[in-house]
Write an enzyme that holds these catalytic residues in place. Structure first.
Site, PDB file in Angstrom:
ATOM      1  N   ARG A 134       0.815  -1.224   0.000  1.00  0.00           N
ATOM      2  CA  ARG A 134       0.000   0.000   0.000  1.00  0.00           C
ATOM      3  C   ARG A 134       0.842   1.265   0.000  1.00  0.00           C
ATOM      4  NH1 ARG A 134      -5.081  -0.857   3.917  1.00  0.00           N
ATOM      5  NH2 ARG A 134      -6.095   0.451   2.373  1.00  0.00           N
ATOM      6  N   GLN A 161      -1.992   1.843  -5.815  1.00  0.00           N
ATOM      7  CA  GLN A 161      -3.324   2.316  -5.455  1.00  0.00           C
ATOM      8  C   GLN A 161      -4.361   1.903  -6.494  1.00  0.00           C
ATOM      9  OE1 GLN A 161      -3.081   6.519  -4.720  1.00  0.00           O
ATOM     10  NE2 GLN A 161      -1.375   6.306  -3.292  1.00  0.00           N
ATOM     11  N   ASP A 216      -5.516  -1.471  -5.424  1.00  0.00           N
ATOM     12  CA  ASP A 216      -5.798  -1.595  -3.989  1.00  0.00           C
ATOM     13  C   ASP A 216      -7.287  -1.862  -3.758  1.00  0.00           C
ATOM     14  OD1 ASP A 216      -5.836  -1.535  -1.285  1.00  0.00           O
ATOM     15  OD2 ASP A 216      -4.933   0.447  -1.058  1.00  0.00           O
ATOM     16  N   SER A 240      -8.818  -0.806  -0.262  1.00  0.00           N
ATOM     17  CA  SER A 240      -9.255   0.585  -0.133  1.00  0.00           C
ATOM     18  C   SER A 240     -10.566   0.828  -0.866  1.00  0.00           C
ATOM     19  CB  SER A 240      -8.170   1.534  -0.668  1.00  0.00           C
ATOM     20  OG  SER A 240      -7.023   1.488   0.150  1.00  0.00           O
ATOM     21  N   TYR A 268      -0.456   0.882   8.015  1.00  0.00           N
ATOM     22  CA  TYR A 268      -1.438   0.304   8.930  1.00  0.00           C
ATOM     23  C   TYR A 268      -1.141   0.749  10.359  1.00  0.00           C
ATOM     24  CZ  TYR A 268      -2.774  -2.875   5.141  1.00  0.00           C
ATOM     25  OH  TYR A 268      -3.215  -3.406   3.962  1.00  0.00           O
TER      26      TYR A 268
END
Length: 610
Positions: free
Chosen positions: A164, A170, A173, A176, A271
């Site tokens: 990430r 992205q 991802d 997300s 995270y």
């Protein structure tokens, strides 16, 4: 890197592994001994999209739009019958996009690559056989599933293992994209259960206060919840163990809550990490007070590979008002709220409604399927072309950070977890010396601009007096005054005014007083009666008092914003040209040799007023 049959690739003997662990390098010699592109052409690969069988799941791994994206460069695509029905994608739409609609067993048998959303069951894993699987896997939790796929010599990519911190990652991802939908839907579910408006209202029937929403965990889901609740008019507060998210919360219009205990919860890869017992004690005290005040609590706190931390205890829920709502987005991982019941709506003894739904993305199946299909299809299309720059060939390149990070199994070989990024090389002695050497602070001459300003003021004053000495008649002096003032006004209005430094009141007052002072000075110069002279003197005097008072007040206001390290000021240097000009003007007037000198002095006074 794929398990393929001779039916699909007749020249299977030409697909050899030439280097480990970079597998599947498709090399052969042509008549001219030119190497062929690495990997396998899309036209020899079939992508299969089975229907999701997980309970309450309505999403699908591919939409007609993403199917068309795969078919265009050459992939063959097969979709299980009715795979997209719950997401409102018909079989006819898939066929129109270029896919074949087949029964479940035929999809698995005819596919080289299986694209799924939920981790496969053990029965589905057996159907994957030794082919390639791209799906959510959660390898840290689903060890039995990974072992089963390993025994089958399968190649597996986990959509939940995208690095990430990788900027281009992205695009792939899926965590997300789905969390964004979960956060949005959580607010809708809470508003459906809550018995009041989110936005406050003042009506003839009475006043309705705005709802207060607390969001715990400000990742993608939390930020989506904050934005949605704020857009609906609620007062939003948010809390996260990572202090770096404060700016994001405030940018969304929320209030960031801080635990009175210093500890940074930022973990690897963006995270959160597990916090200390002391921090948890301070957090519980703060959250208990918040639960007494808020109407809705939404929790999104997750730690990869571990059970979700309990952030809201039964005692905290017990202090909430009747009719309040909690929504636990971490219910599938054990829950952040002790009163959460997975996939259920539970009402506590004190009347708090606790929602533990795990299918929030599936409650917006069309949007969530579209976003996920974009993630997975773009990842598949990037494998090979991203690093080899050769289009329409699939190739597993271990030098591709996204591919290597998501690669769990390769032909049955365990590739998880990925190797850590290479450590930064130790700096050389020269680099260390350069870093240790502090740059010398430049020497600043604070007097220089004031000295130059004083010199310029003296030159301007002398020039204006000289013009008064050589003026042939009153018409010339009047024209010179008009010319000088118009130029000075233009420059000051366009270039010299910084509105942020003065309050509008002071600026307007000084502007009006300057205008009346200029009128009084002009009237004094051309007065023909004692009454006019007296009125002009009074106007000039009162305006001067207002101007001086305005500048004193403005100066005091500006002094409130001065910092100790601000440079000193030397406005006293302007006293020299002021005294010189006034002295020269007095001597010239007393000599009687320069009849237009008073007009030049009026011009100078007007410039000073401006």
């Amino acid at each position: 890197f794929l398990r393929v049959t001779s039916r699909q690739i007749p020249h299977l003997n030409r697909l050899v592994r030439v280097q480990k662990p970079a597998v599947g390098r498709h090399l052969s010699a042509s008549a001219s001994d030119a190497p062929e592109p690495k990997g396998i052409p899309y036209s020899k690969l079939t992508v299969g999209v089975p229907k999701e069988t997980f309970e309450l799941e309505k999403r699908v791994a591919a939409t007609p739009e993403s199917v068309a994206r795969l078919v265009k460069p050459g992939f063959n695509v097969v979709v299980e019958k009715d795979a997209g029905t719950k997401s409102h994608f018909s079989n006819a739409a898939y066929e129109a996009a270029g896919a074949k609609v087949l029964p479940r067993d035929d999809v698995y048998k005819n596919s080289d690559i299986i694209m799924k959303l939920r981790p496969p069951t053990m029965e589905e894993a057996k159907l994957v056989n030794g082919n390639t699987l791209i799906s959510f896997i959660q390898p840290g939790q689903n060890t039995e599933l990974v072992d089963q796929l390993k025994k089958q010599n399968a190649t597996v990519f986990a959509m939940d293992c995208i690095p990430r911190t990788l900027s281009r990652g992205q695009t792939y991802d899926a965590l997300s994209s789905q969390a964004n939908i979960s956060g949005y839907r959580a607010v809708l579910e809470a508003s459906n259960e809550f018995g009041r408006f989110f936005a406050g209202q003042m009506t003839a029937a009475g006043k309705v206060p705005p709802s207060k929403v607390l969001v715990i965990g400000t990742g993608v889901a939390g930020l989506a919840a904050i934005q949605t609740a704020k857009n609906m008019g609620a007062i939003v507060r948010a809390f996260d163990v990572r202090p770096v998210t404060k700016e994001q919360v405030e940018a969304m219009g929320g209030q960031f809550l801080k635990v009175p205990y210093e500890e940074d919860g930022s973990g690897a890869g963006g995270y959160a990490k597990e916090m200390s017992a002391e921090w948890h004690a301070a957090a519980r005290e703060m959250l208990t007070k918040q639960c007494e005040d808020v109407d809705i609590v939404i929790t999104t706190a997750l730690i990869p590979g571990r059970k979700a931390p309990v952030m809201v205890t039964k005692e905290m829920v017990g202090k909430m008002k009747a009719g309040s709502v909690t929504v636990d987005l971490a219910a599938e991982a054990g829950g952040n709220i002790e009163t959460t019941v997975k996939d259920s709506r539970f009402v506590t003894d004190n009347g708090v409604i606790c929602l533990g739904y795990t299918d929030l993305p599936s409650r917006l199946p069309t949007t969530s399927s579209s976003l996920y299909s974009n993630n997975i299809s773009k990842f598949l299309l990037s494998m090979g072309p991203m690093t080899t720059k050769v289009k329409d060939y699939m190739y597993i390149d271990h030098d591709d950070e996204a591919v290597r990070g998501m690669l769990i199994l390769e032909n049955g070989t365990m590739m998880y977890p990925p190797p850590p990024p290479p450590a930064k090389p130790e700096p050389t002695s020269e680099e260390k010396a350069a870093a240790a050497k502090k740059p010398e602070a430049p020497v600043v001459d604070y007097k220089a601009p004031y000295y130059q300003g004083a010199k310029d003021a003296g030159i301007v004053g002398a020039t204006i007096l000289a013009m008064g000495c050589v003026a042939p008649n009153p018409a010339f002096s009047s024209m010179f005054t008009t010319f000088a003032l118009s130029n000075i006004i233009g420059v000051q209005v366009v270039l010299g005014v910084t509105h942020a430094l003065h309050s509008p009141l002071m600026a307007v007052t000084n502007a009006i007083s300057g205008t009346t002072a200029l009128g009084g000075i002009h009237l004094l110069a051309h007065s023909t009666t004692p009454t006019s002279t007296a009125l002009a003197a009074i106007a000039t005097s009162l305006s001067t008092v207002n101007i001086i008072g305005g500048f004193i007040v403005a100066s005091k206001m500006l002094d409130m914003f001065k910092r100790p390290d601000d440079p000193p000021e030397y406005y006293n240097y302007y006293g020299v040209p002021t005294a010189g000009v006034l002295g020269a003007y007095g001597l010239g007037e007393m000599s009687g040799m320069f009849p237009e000198l008073h007009s030049a002095a009026g011009t100078m006074a007007g410039i000073l007023c401006i």
